[in-house]
Design a protein around this motif. Sequence first.
Motif, short mmCIF file in Angstrom:
data_model
loop_
_atom_site.label_atom_id
_atom_site.label_comp_id
_atom_site.label_asym_id
_atom_site.label_seq_id
_atom_site.Cartn_x
_atom_site.Cartn_y
_atom_site.Cartn_z
N ARG A 1 0.82 -1.35 0.07
CA ARG A 1 0.09 0.36 0.16
C ARG A 1 0.91 1.03 -0.06
NH1 ARG A 1 -4.05 -2.43 4.54
NH2 ARG A 1 -5.81 -3.03 3.29
N ARG A 2 1.69 1.15 0.91
CA ARG A 2 2.79 2.50 0.80
C ARG A 2 3.45 2.63 -0.56
NH1 ARG A 2 3.82 0.35 5.89
NH2 ARG A 2 5.61 -0.78 5.66
N LEU A 3 3.96 1.66 -1.14
CA LEU A 3 4.62 1.57 -2.36
C LEU A 3 3.51 2.05 -3.36
CD1 LEU A 3 7.12 1.60 -4.14
CD2 LEU A 3 6.64 -0.96 -4.28
N LEU A 4 2.40 1.54 -3.52
CA LEU A 4 1.36 1.88 -4.11
C LEU A 4 1.04 3.33 -4.21
CD1 LEU A 4 -0.66 1.75 -6.51
CD2 LEU A 4 -2.16 0.66 -4.76
N ALA A 5 0.84 4.06 -3.02
CA ALA A 5 0.64 5.48 -2.85
C ALA A 5 1.75 6.18 -3.33
CB ALA A 5 0.23 5.57 -1.27
N ALA A 6 2.90 5.92 -3.25
CA ALA A 6 4.22 6.61 -3.81
C ALA A 6 4.04 6.67 -5.10
CB ALA A 6 5.55 5.94 -3.07
N CYS A 7 3.72 5.41 -5.79
CA CYS A 7 3.75 5.51 -7.21
C CYS A 7 2.74 6.43 -7.88
CB CYS A 7 3.44 4.04 -7.74
SG CYS A 7 4.82 2.81 -7.61
N ARG A 8 1.43 6.38 -7.14
CA ARG A 8 0.61 7.29 -7.67
C ARG A 8 0.83 8.88 -7.42
NH1 ARG A 8 -4.29 3.72 -4.68
NH2 ARG A 8 -5.10 2.79 -6.75
N GLU A 9 1.72 9.18 -6.39
CA GLU A 9 2.31 10.54 -6.41
C GLU A 9 3.43 10.73 -7.52
OE1 GLU A 9 1.34 13.18 -4.44
OE2 GLU A 9 -0.17 11.91 -3.77
N TRP A 10 4.16 9.82 -7.71
CA TRP A 10 5.04 9.91 -8.82
C TRP A 10 4.46 10.09 -10.19
CZ3 TRP A 10 7.74 5.11 -6.62
CH2 TRP A 10 8.44 5.47 -5.18
N ALA A 11 3.28 9.49 -10.44
CA ALA A 11 2.66 9.47 -11.48
C ALA A 11 1.92 10.68 -12.10
CB ALA A 11 1.60 8.29 -11.65
N ARG A 12 1.72 11.60 -10.95
CA ARG A 12 1.18 12.79 -11.24
C ARG A 12 1.89 13.82 -12.10
NH1 ARG A 12 -3.02 13.51 -7.84
NH2 ARG A 12 -3.28 12.27 -6.20
N PRO A 13 1.57 14.57 -13.04
CA PRO A 13 2.33 15.57 -13.75
C PRO A 13 2.80 16.71 -12.91
CG PRO A 13 0.00 15.79 -14.12
CD PRO A 13 0.21 14.68 -13.55
N PRO A 14 3.94 17.65 -13.11
CA PRO A 14 4.67 17.21 -14.30
C PRO A 14 5.62 16.14 -14.36
CG PRO A 14 5.63 19.10 -13.09
CD PRO A 14 4.39 18.83 -12.42
N ALA A 15 6.16 15.53 -15.24
CA ALA A 15 7.03 14.36 -15.55
C ALA A 15 6.38 13.14 -14.81
CB ALA A 15 8.40 14.68 -14.63
N GLY A 16 5.27 12.99 -15.30
CA GLY A 16 4.24 11.77 -14.84
C GLY A 16 4.23 10.76 -15.61
N LEU A 17 3.33 10.09 -15.37
CA LEU A 17 3.05 8.73 -16.17
C LEU A 17 2.76 9.06 -17.80
CD1 LEU A 17 2.60 5.75 -15.51
CD2 LEU A 17 0.24 6.02 -15.53
N HIS A 18 3.43 8.40 -18.54
CA HIS A 18 3.34 8.67 -19.90
C HIS A 18 3.36 7.29 -20.90
CE1 HIS A 18 7.56 8.59 -19.38
NE2 HIS A 18 7.67 8.38 -20.52
N GLU A 19 3.11 7.80 -22.15
CA GLU A 19 3.25 6.54 -23.22
C GLU A 19 4.50 6.69 -23.84
OE1 GLU A 19 -0.28 7.15 -25.55
OE2 GLU A 19 -1.14 5.36 -24.82
N VAL A 20 5.17 5.50 -24.37
CA VAL A 20 6.51 5.69 -24.77
C VAL A 20 6.53 5.08 -26.30
CG1 VAL A 20 8.69 4.58 -24.51
CG2 VAL A 20 7.37 5.16 -22.62
N ARG A 21 6.76 5.79 -27.10
CA ARG A 21 6.91 5.36 -28.57
C ARG A 21 8.53 5.01 -28.75
NH1 ARG A 21 4.21 6.88 -32.86
NH2 ARG A 21 3.01 8.37 -31.72
N MET A 22 8.51 3.94 -29.50
CA MET A 22 9.68 3.41 -29.89
C MET A 22 10.26 3.64 -31.13
SD MET A 22 10.12 1.04 -27.39
CE MET A 22 11.29 0.02 -27.90
N PRO A 23 11.46 3.59 -31.22
CA PRO A 23 12.28 4.30 -32.58
C PRO A 23 11.50 3.67 -33.64
CG PRO A 23 13.83 3.57 -31.11
CD PRO A 23 12.54 3.24 -30.48
N THR A 24 10.94 2.48 -34.06
CA THR A 24 10.29 2.04 -35.00
C THR A 24 8.77 2.67 -35.14
OG1 THR A 24 8.96 0.43 -33.65
CG2 THR A 24 11.18 -0.36 -34.70
N GLY A 25 8.51 3.62 -34.31
CA GLY A 25 7.00 4.26 -34.40
C GLY A 25 5.90 3.75 -33.69
N GLY A 26 6.05 2.47 -33.31
CA GLY A 26 5.18 1.82 -32.49
C GLY A 26 5.02 2.39 -31.07
N MET A 27 3.96 2.12 -30.21
CA MET A 27 3.94 2.67 -29.05
C MET A 27 4.01 1.40 -27.88
SD MET A 27 3.57 5.71 -29.19
CE MET A 27 3.04 6.31 -27.51
N MET A 28 4.66 1.46 -26.64
CA MET A 28 4.59 0.32 -25.78
C MET A 28 3.27 0.36 -25.16
SD MET A 28 8.50 1.04 -24.00
CE MET A 28 8.21 -0.28 -23.10
#
Length: 233
Positions: free
Chosen positions: A34-61
């Motif tokens: 629970r503590r780690l999950l709560a921390a992850c939710r804070e880290w996921a907030r913008p700025p520099a938050g949770l995001h999608e990642v585009r690979m060099p081939t153009g596809g999205m992870m």
Amino acid sequence: MSGGSSGGGERPARSEPAPGAVLLPGWLDLDAQRRLLAACREWARPPAGLHEVRMPTGGMMSVRMVSLGLHWYPYGYRPLAEDGTPVKPFPPELGALARRAVAEAYGDGPAGLDGLDGIAGAASYEPDVAIVNHYAHGAKMGLHQDRDERADAPVVSFSLGDACVFRLGNTETRTRPWTDLELRGGDVLVFGGPARYAYHGVVRTLAGTADEALGLVGRLNVTVRESGFGLRG
């Protein structure tokens, strides 16, 4: 944050699926999760938050991620996140948790290896970067090597939420031989030494297997690393 055995029953035995790889089942009890999950939710907030990642081939992870300490991109690190803002600092408490996991994984010496001193970077482990991956239902990750760091110290992987089928391969190729492991919420996998550069990935997540008391949909995976970029200097 603190690691500990799961309540409500005997803790499953540790296992060593490959030389240098140690699985600590249920190492995070529900409170620690629970503590780690709560921390992850804070880290996921913008700025520099949770995001999608585009690979060099153009596809999205299919996973979404957030970086700590330095921003990971395919295939390297930089100080600014996707939105151009500075990456959130690496949390000291996460580093302490990872160091405890490394000490427990190698303190007694995995099979065929000589404890902490037998694993490169284990005895002096000082992690300074982390990547948090969120696997929604159906997300997976192809076999890859963690080669973007300049240190060969162990990688520590914390699992929260849904279980997954984790494929631990060999260091030479994405093909067999490999070992499939079921990682559940609360499990910790440490891989260093001969397994540090093994190909690995998530074949599939097992929807609906998370502990309902955690309140997490999908799977979170927090991987902690030592970058070797001298961030602490």
